[in-house]
Structure formats: C-alpha cells, structure tokens
Design an enzyme around this catalytic site. Sequence first.
Site, PDB file in Angstrom:
ATOM      1  N   ARG B  91      34.190  36.667  27.343  1.00 19.20           N
ATOM      2  CA  ARG B  91      34.447  35.237  27.466  1.00 19.20           C
ATOM      3  C   ARG B  91      35.217  34.868  28.731  1.00 19.20           C
ATOM      4  O   ARG B  91      34.852  33.942  29.443  1.00 19.20           O
ATOM      5  CB  ARG B  91      35.206  34.729  26.229  1.00 19.20           C
ATOM      6  N   THR B  92      36.306  35.576  28.991  1.00 17.98           N
ATOM      7  CA  THR B  92      37.149  35.179  30.125  1.00 17.98           C
ATOM      8  C   THR B  92      36.360  35.280  31.432  1.00 17.98           C
ATOM      9  O   THR B  92      36.332  34.356  32.239  1.00 17.98           O
ATOM     10  CB  THR B  92      38.413  36.062  30.193  1.00 17.98           C
ATOM     11  N   LYS B 120      38.876  55.358  43.161  1.00 19.19           N
ATOM     12  CA  LYS B 120      39.419  56.350  44.107  1.00 19.19           C
ATOM     13  C   LYS B 120      40.946  56.312  44.152  1.00 19.19           C
ATOM     14  O   LYS B 120      41.550  57.001  44.950  1.00 19.19           O
ATOM     15  CB  LYS B 120      38.866  56.079  45.508  1.00 19.19           C
ATOM     16  N   ARG B 141      41.919  40.540  35.627  1.00 16.57           N
ATOM     17  CA  ARG B 141      42.379  41.116  34.353  1.00 16.57           C
ATOM     18  C   ARG B 141      42.725  42.567  34.612  1.00 16.57           C
ATOM     19  O   ARG B 141      41.966  43.286  35.280  1.00 16.57           O
ATOM     20  CB  ARG B 141      41.308  41.019  33.269  1.00 16.57           C
ATOM     21  N   HIS B 169      48.178  36.230  28.322  1.00 21.96           N
ATOM     22  CA  HIS B 169      46.828  35.773  28.643  1.00 21.96           C
ATOM     23  C   HIS B 169      46.906  34.248  28.783  1.00 21.96           C
ATOM     24  O   HIS B 169      46.520  33.509  27.880  1.00 21.96           O
ATOM     25  CB  HIS B 169      45.874  36.191  27.528  1.00 21.96           C
TER      26      HIS B 169
END
Lengths: 161, 341
Positions: B91-92, B120, B141, B169
């Site tokens: 969703r985000t 890496k 995120r 959030h």
Amino acid sequence: MSDELNTQKMLVSKIPNGTVIDKIPGGKSLQILKILGIKDEVENTIAVAIRVNSKSMKTKDIIKLKDRNLSIEELKKIWLIAPQSKISIINNYKVNEQFTLSDKHFSNEFEGVLQCNNPTCATNMNEPVVRQFYLMQRDPILVRCLYCDRVMLENNIRDQL
Amino acid sequence: MQENYCKVYSFNNKEKKFADHRISVVKLNNVRINSDLVQKFQHLVSIKDITKEQIDAILDKALQIENDPKAFANSCEGKILANIFFEPSTRTRLSFESAMLRLGGKVLGFADPATSSVKKGESIADTIRMAAAYSDIIVMRHFLEGSGRVASEYSSVPVISGGTGIQEHPTQALLDIYTIKKEFNKIDGLTIGLLGDLRFGRTIPSLLYAFSKYKDIKIKLYSPPQLKARMTVLTDIEGKLSYQVEESLSDTIDTLDVLYVTRVQKERFPDEATYERVKGSYIINTDLIKKAKQNMIIMHPLPRVGEIDYKVDQLPQARYFQQAKNGVWVRMALLYMMLGD
C-alpha cells in the site's frame, strides 16, 4: 580542626599540577575512575578519597589526578553521573580554573559520549552520523536516543562509561 | 465563508516569527485550516515533527484533491519521486506511486534492496545522496529505527518516511486521521480502541502522537500481554492524551467510535514459537461487532493475517479498504505541499 578532618587533609594532599574532582557524591568515584580509564596500572599519582565528611553533602568523594587534564568528552561523562562535581585545574599548586560541571551549560541534548543500545538503531550501522541523545531524567538516569527514540536506563549507560 | 483564526509561521533568516492572522477559509467538511498559510516542513520522518495545524492543512488539501483530482492533475509535472523501499510494502509504495502519477509527476526507485548497491553494503547516507541527485522528493521505508532521521540529514531534497523499523509510520497515521475525520467530521472527543500488536506495530506510535495533538480523545488499548504499547511511547503521550489499558474488548466495544486493529508483526518477533503463541489471540468476527455501536468504524492499516474475519468485510462498519484508498489523497496532498505547489 578535629582529628578526623586533619586525617582527611593528610589523605588528600596537594598536587603541583593536574586536576581535582571534588564534591563527587559519596561512592561514585570508582565510576569516575572507570570513565577516566584508570585501572590497575597507572603512571601518575592519583589520590582517591571515598566518603569523606562534607558540610554541604554529608559525605563526598574526591579524586586528585597529578599531571592530567580532562577532555570535554570525559567531563561530559562525569557530568552525566555527577553533575555537582567541582573541577579544579591546578598549575604550580595554585587553582588556575575552577567550575562546577552543572554550570558548564552542557545541554540536556548532547552529542557522542554514548552509543545507543538498540541493535536496530541506524546509528549503530555504518552511517556517518554523530550520535545524539537527550537526558530525560536523573536519579535514575534516563537518556533517549534522538535517532531511534530508544530510552536507555542507568545500568545501560553506566556500562558504557 | 467562515472566519477562523490560524497561527501562521514564517521563516526569515531561519528565525521563526509568529503572528496571528485572521483568515477566511471555505468550510469543507469541518476542515477549517487554510493549507497555504501554515508553515511548510522540509521532511516528514516523524509525526512529532509537525504541528496540529500542519496536520489539518494536509487533511484539508487531501480533501480538496479528493473532491477535484483533475484540478491537481498537472501539479507535479516535471517532478520525480524516488520510492526507495528496504522492506516489503504494497500500500505505502503503490499509493505513493499512484499519488505522484496522479499529480503528473514521475516515479523511480526500488522495492527490493537486493537489486541496488545496498546489497553491496552501501550506507543509508550514501544511498539517499544518490536518490536525492536523481529526484525531487524521496519516500523511504527502512527496517532500522532512526533511519528516517539519517536520511533527512543527508538528503538535499525532502524525505518522507514510509516506515522506520518499529519506530513510526507517519503517513499511515495521517491517512488514518483523514479516514476518521471524513467519517465523524471531527477527531476531538472520540473514543478510539487500538487492538493488536501495540508493541511492534509502527503505526501505533505515530497514531498516538497524532491523537495527542487533538482534544478530549479517549484511547483504549487492547493487546496480548507480550504486545503492550512501549513505555517510551506511553511516556511521550502522558498528560497529552487520555489512555486506558483494557482487558476485554468484548465488554467495552460498545463504548468505541473507532476500532483500530493491527496485525501481529511476525517479522519483529525474535523466534517463530513466540509468534505462533501470540498469533490468533484476537479475532474480530461478526458476533463481536454486533455488540458495537452502529456507527462505529473498523480500521486496519493492512495487511491483515487473520485478525479480521472476511465476513466482517460486508458489515457497514468495515472501513479498511476505504482507509487504504484514502492513502492516495493524503499522499498526493503531502507531495503537493512538500514540493512547494
């Protein structure tokens, strides 16, 4: 002067050059020695008096460090656990500078000194950041990481000092 | 037209100057703040970073956009959003992408860090500097707490957190509040139950911090003992938000205006056995909802993993899919406002 005070004066004799940390709350000097990295082997003279009588504090500790100046980082660490400590910088048996740590205006928001104890805090990874904390409370000490919001308790902090 | 007072902030040589301005705004579903007059914010990594006026301004703008999306169709033309996701998201990530596309902008980024130089060992700071060089705004995120602040310190363009570990959030909280406000025409005075994983769910701190900016909200906390809200979060809201830890949802559901359900965060558990013990300790079904007020709404940030029975989807109280859709309007508002119109 009473015999007891005379005895104490002898115990903590003057140093020609170095630093005196006075008015340490009784029993906290060992923690400060740990902060200063003083262990079993030392080169310079160090005098430690534990729980001596004090008019203003009932009992206090005193540390005298011959030929040693403290860094800002060390002063901040001592400020965290003993803010009322009085620092005297000695040159040629004279007090060159004297201040109480709480008057140094170290902000409750401070940099470095500690490491966040949250293993998933970004500051514990390979990031080029300067750790920042906020002193929320004393007695017992509570410090908050300003990156991850984790609150560290006194024993977490003491382990790092 | 309705008159209202709004505290306006302006920056001049980095000094904050405060002034009360009397302004006139059009009343839109009880949203009264003129979004053009509140202080702009550079980054959004915590809901604590923004004021109630700024939250209301975002909701106001989101409502304007929802009411007339075509009017904003070219608002971000020529702008690029970098969507960089170090953790899975449906969703985000998609709603931010949808939001930018609906504003006429473009989107780049990655949804799997294994396909980037992060694999890496590249730091957040370096990754963000690169993303900032290629875009005008970044949504990130990350599984580490504090990662949002690190990113904001190294980015030359605005950074929006799409979730940072178990910490926060913020955009989920904004769309949740938008959903509640649309339903009740207010936030103040509501009784809101938060159920589920209150310890590891990152939405919960953001929601509580946001609610603490409003008046007379009563929060009821329901969770298994292992998943109670973190003391740090509760300490933060102490004195600002009334909350009570409740034992039984069944006995108190009739007092709620909103029931906000969260899933048990499997990925935050140290081991599978503990997760299995806790999972399934609460399930919302149609029998339980019969005890609730008719106008109570059920929300969930989704994904759900069994906390809400599928039959509940048909009930008039279910709002979680509309809630998810609202994310697009709120995120459009954020992008629009943070990119400076």
